[in-house]
Design an enzyme around this catalytic site. Structure first.
Site: not given
Ligand code: ARG
Ligand code: ASP
Length: 738
Positions: A84, A221, A651
C-alpha cells in the site's frame, strides 16, 4: 539439551518483563530504554541500534516518500516496503497490457527495474538536540508571536549555516513535546528509487477494506524497490549512469520464525499521535469529531458501495478512492470502541486528578494545579469551531469530488481577469489536462448523489459569518436544496463533455463562465469561509493551547517520575519495542499471534474483488511447495501481531528480533486497539506485520524471483538458539567496508 535450557530461560525472562509503550528517540535509547530492552531479550548494544560514530541499524532505515517507512535488505540497495506504500508507483507502471496491480511484477534484471520520478528515499545521517540554539533569546514571559518569530529566525539561521557547511545533506528542525525540545535531523535524500517487484493485489491487498484494521489478517502487504546512487555512491537524480546504492548497513533477514514472547522492535517513522491530550479533548474526539466525520463518510461510502457492487467499471474507477475514504473512517470507529472498552476517559481523568494532587504537594509544580482545567476549558470552547472545520474538510474538501476540482480553476480565472494572454493559454492547457485526468475516474451521478447527501450536513453545521451563497442554501428547505444542488451540477461546464475543446478554443469566455457558475462559487465561498472564519477563529486558540500543552507535558515527568514519557510521533525516526503476543479481544475471544496460509485459503472467495486469489498460490498451497520458508510443522506463516506501539507512517517499518534481524514488515494495527494514538493499552493494542517468511515465499516461489533472495543475507537460527551465532550477531553490526 542446550536449546531446551535456553528456551526455559527466555520464557522466564519474558514473563518478568513488561513491554513498555512508546515511540522512542533512537539517540536516547542507551539512556532511557536499553536496560529494559535487554531485560526483555534484546541481544545487541544501543550503539548497534543508533550511533553517530559508526554504522548502525539506523543506516538501513528509510523514510519512503515522506509518508511510509522502508528498509534496506541487501548491499545493493534493495528496499522493502508495503504494497500500500508503493501502490501509486505500481499503479503508474500498470496498463491494460501490463497490469502489474492485478498480476504483480518482477524485474528480471537491473535493466528492467522501473524509475519513479518524484519518489524519494531519505536516510538519516544524524539526530542532534538543538534546543539551546533554537530557544536562544526566548523566555516564557514573551508573547507568543514574539517568541515564535525568534524561534523561526534561529532555525532559519541554523539551517543556513549547516547547508553551507555540508550541502550534500538535507536538514530539518522538528519540535518535540509541544516545543519544549528541538531536534535537528540531517539526512541524505535519494531521488532515484526504482520499482523491483510487487505481488498481485490479490496477495498484496488481500482482504482489502473488509480486512483492513482487522486481526486475524492474511495480507502479503509488501513491495520491493531499489535505491540507486551515482558511481561515487552518493544521492543523484535519475540517470542511466547510476548504480545500486551500497548502504553503510543493511538488515539481515531471519527466517527461523517467531514465537510468542519473543522480543521485537519496530524502527521507523511514525506520523502523528496525541498521547498527552486532556480527557476533555479525548471526549471531544470520541463523542463529537469522530461521530461527525464518520456520519459524512457513512453516506459517501454507502453511495459508492451500492454502485461498486453492481458495476465493474465503477469499481475500478473508485476502488482506490473508496480505500482512502474507508481507511480513516474505519479507524475512527475503532477508536470509539477502544476508548470505551478500556474505559480510557475515566482513567485519564484519574490521572489528571493525580496530577493535581501531585502539583499541590510538589513545590516544583507550583502554580500547575489548574493547568488541566484551563486546558480542558480551551478545548471545550474551541469545540464548536473545530466541528465546523471537520465538516468543511469532510464535505467541501474531500467529500464532493467536483468541489475540490473546481477550486483548481483559480489560475485560469485570474489569468483571464488580468488579461495576460500567455498565462491564459497556459492555464487553459492545464485546465484541459486536469479535466481529462479528473474525468478518467469520475462519475457525475455518483458525485451528485454524494453532494445531495452530504452538503446538507455541512450547511446544518456551519453558523458563523456565512457568505450569501452559503447562507441562502442553508436557509432553504430540504427539497429545494436538493434541486439547487442538481442545478449547480448541471450548470457546471467543467463537469460536462466538450469542456476540453471549449476551454482550449476560447479560454477567456470559459474562464468567465466558470467564475459565474454556482458550483464554482459555492465551493470557492466554502473554501474562503474556511480560511477567513473557521481557521482564523481556531488560530486564536492554537497558541494558547500549544503553550498550555507544553507546560503540561513538561510538568508530567515531575509529577510522575516513575512513568515513561516519550514525545508524540511527528514523522521522525523512532524505535518502539515489545513482544510477539496474541490478545484477548473480548470475553471468551482470544487471538493467537500468528496466521498461516491455510487461513488465506479459508477466506478465499473465487472472483470476489477482495478475497480472490491467484491460482498459482492455491497450487503452491496444495502441493505444499513452501521451499525453506515453512515452519517446523510444515505450515506457511503469513502475519503476526506484537505489542509494539506504532501508528500511521510506521507502515513498511522493519520489525526486528533480539539481534536486530528482520522478521516482519509492519503494515497495520489490530482493530481492538486502534485508539492507541490517544491511549495505548498494552492488553489490546497490537501492531500487525507480514512474516518475512511469507514475503520471501511470495518473491521466490510465486514470483519466481529467487535471484532477489540470493542478494539477501539469510539467518536460519533463532536468537539464542545457537550460542555460536552470537559471534555472527556482533559482526553484523561492525561497519562494513565501502
Ligand atoms: N490500515 C492501514 C493503514 O492505515 C492500511 C491501509 C491500506 N489498506 C487499505 N485497505 N486501505 O494505513
Ligand atoms: N497502516 C498504517 C500506515 O500506513 C499503519 C498504522 O496506522 O498502524 O502507516
Amino acid at each position: 539439551m542446550k536449546k531446551y535450557v535456553v528456551l526455559i530461560l527466555s520464557v522466564g525472562l519474558s514473563l518478568g518483563a513488561i513491554a513498555k509503550e512508546g515511540m522512542w528517540l533512537p539517540q536516547l535509547i542507551a539512556q532511557l530504554n536499553y536496560d529494559e530492552m535487554q531485560r526483555m531479550g534484546l541481544q545487541i548494544s544501543a550503539e548497534d541500534i543508533y550511533s553517530v560514530n559508526q554504522s548502525s541499524l539506523k543506516d538501513a532505515i528509510v523514510h519512503f516518500n515522506g509518508g511510509c517507512t522502508a528498509e534496506l535488505i541487501s548491499n545493493k540497495g534493495l528496499l522493502l516496503t508495503n504494497h500500500h506504500c508503493g501502490y501509486s508507483q505500481i499503479q503508474k507502471h500498470s496498463s491494460l497490457e501490463h497490469n502489474y496491480l492485478k498480476d504483480g511484477f518482477w524485474a528480471q534484471t537491473l535493466a528492467e527495474e522501473k524509475p519513479n520520478p518524484g519518489l524519494y528515499a531519505a536516510i538519516i545521517d544524524r539526530l542532534e538536540d538543538v534546543s539551546n540554539q533554537v530557544l536562544a533569546g526566548t523566555n516564557q514571559s514573551q508573547v507568543t508571536e514574539k517568541r515564535d518569530s525568534i524561534i523561526n529566525a534561529n532555525i532559519k539561521g541554523l539551517l543556513a549555516k549547516l547547508k553551507e557547511e555540508n550541502p550534500a545533506l538535507s536538514y530539518e528542525v522538528k519540535d518535540f513535546f509541544y516545543g519544549n525540545q528541538y531536534i535537528l535531523i540531517a539526512k541524505k535524500i535519494f531521488n532515484d528509487v526504482r520499482l523491483v517487484g510487487a505481488p498481485p493485489s490479490s496477495i498484496g491487498k488481500y482482504g482489502a477494506d473488509t480486512d483492513n484494521w482487522v486481526w486475524p489478517r492474511h495480507t502479503g502487504d509488501f513491495s520491493v524497490f531499489r535505491v540507486y546512487a551515482n558511481p561515487d555512491n552518493q544521492p543523484a537524480n535519475y540517470s542511466e549512469e547510476n548504480v545500486p546504492y551500497q548502504p553503510a548497513q543493511h538488515l539481515k533477514v531471519n527466517i527461523a520464525g517467531v514465537e510468542e514472547g519473543d522480543f521485537t522492535m519496530v524502527y521507523g517513522f511514525p506520523g502523528s499521535t496525541q498521547q498527552y491530550l486532556p480527557a476533555a479533548e479525548v471526549e471531544n474526539i470520541i463523542e463529537v469529531y469522530n461521530p461527525a466525520r464518520i456520519a459524512v463518510r457513512d453516506e459517501i461510502l454507502s453511495i459508492l458501495d451500492a454502485k461498486m457492487r453492481v458495476d465493474e467499471a465503477t469499481r475500478l474507477r473508485y476502488a482506490s478512492k473508496y480505500a482512502r475514504i474507508s481507511n480513516s473512517w474505519k479507524r475512527w470507529k475503532g477508536e470509539i470502541l477502544g476508548i470505551a472498552r478500556t474505559d480510557a476517559i475515566a482513567k485519564l481523568k484519574e490521572e489528571e486528578a493525580a496530577f493535581k494532587m501531585a502539583s499541590k504537594s510538589n513545590p516544583k509544580l507550583k502554580g500547575k494545579e489548574s493547568l488541566v482545567t484551563e486546558l480542558a476549558d480551551l478545548y471545550k470552547k474551541r469545540m464548536p469551531l473545530s466541528l465546523e472545520r471537520f465538516h468543511y474538510i469532510e464535505v467541501g474538501y474531500f467529500g464532493i469530488e467536483s468541489f475540490r476540482y473546481a477550486l483548481g480553476f483559480g489560475a485560469l480565472i485570474a489569468a483571464a481577469e488580468e488579461g495576460d494572454e500567455a498565462a491564459l493559454t497556459k492555464a487553459a492547457e492545464q485546465a484541459a489536462k486536469r479535466y481529462q485526468s479528473f474525468m478518467k475516474d469520475y462519475e457525475y451521478q455518483l458525485d451528485l448523489q454524494v453532494a445531495q447527501a452530504i452538503l446538507p450536513m455541512y450547511l446544518d453545521a456551519v453558523s458563523t459569518d456565512l457568505p450569501d451563497i452559503i447562507a441562502d442554501l442553508k436557509g432553504e428547505d430540504a427539497e429545494d436544496r436538493q434541486e439547487e444542488i442538481e442545478d449547480f451540477f448541471e450548470d457546471a461546464l467543467f463537469l460536462h463533455a466538450g469542456f476540453e475543446e471549449k476551454v482550449l478554443d476560447n479560454p477567456k469566455s470559459m474562464a468567465k463562465k466558470i467564475a459565474k457558475s454556482e458550483l464554482y462559487q459555492l465551493s470557492r465561498a466554502m473554501y474562503d469561509h474556511y480560511f477567513a472564519v473557521i481557521a482564523a477563529g481556531l488560530s486564536e486558540y492554537e497558541s494558547a493551547i500549544k503553550s498550555k500543552q507544553a507546560e503540561y507535558v513538561a510538568a508530567l515527568p515531575i509529577a510522575f517520575p516513575e512513568k515513561p514519557f516519550y514525545p508524540d510521533a511527528n514523522s521522525t525516526l523512532r524505535v518502539a519495542y515489545g513482544q510477539v503476543k496474541g490478545y484477548e479481544a473480548k470475553d471468551a475471544v482470544e487471538y493467537n499471534h500468528q496466521t498461516y496460509l491455510s487461513g488465506v485459503i479459508e477466506k478465499y472467495v473465487p472472483g470476489d474483488y477482495e478475497f480472490d486469489l491467484p491460482q498459482k498460490l492455491i497450487d503452491l498451497y496444495e502441493s505444499k511447495d513452501f521451499g525453506p520458508y515453512a515452519n517446523e510443522e510444515g505450515k506457511m506463516p503469513v502475519c503476526f501481531v506484537a505489542t509494539n506501539h506504532t501508528t500511521g507512517g510506521n507502515s513498511g517499518s522493519p520489525v526486528l528480533n533480539a539481534k536486530g534481524e528482520l522478521i516482519g514488515l509492519n503494515f497495520d494495527r489490530a482493530w481492538d486497539g486502534v485508539m492507541s494514538d490517544m491511549y495505548f493499552d498494552k492488553s489490546i493494542c497490537r501492531n500487525v506485520m507480514v512474516d518475512l517468511r511469507y514475503v520471501l515465499f511470495i518473491i521466490d516461489k510465486l514470483g519466481g524471483a529467487h535471484y532477489l533472495v540470493e542478494e539477501m543475507d539469510l539467518v536460519t537460527t533463532r536468537p539464542g538458539q545457537d550460542e555460536d551465532s552470537k559471534e555472527e550477531g556482533t559482526q553484523q553490526n561492525l561497519p562494513q567496508a565501502g
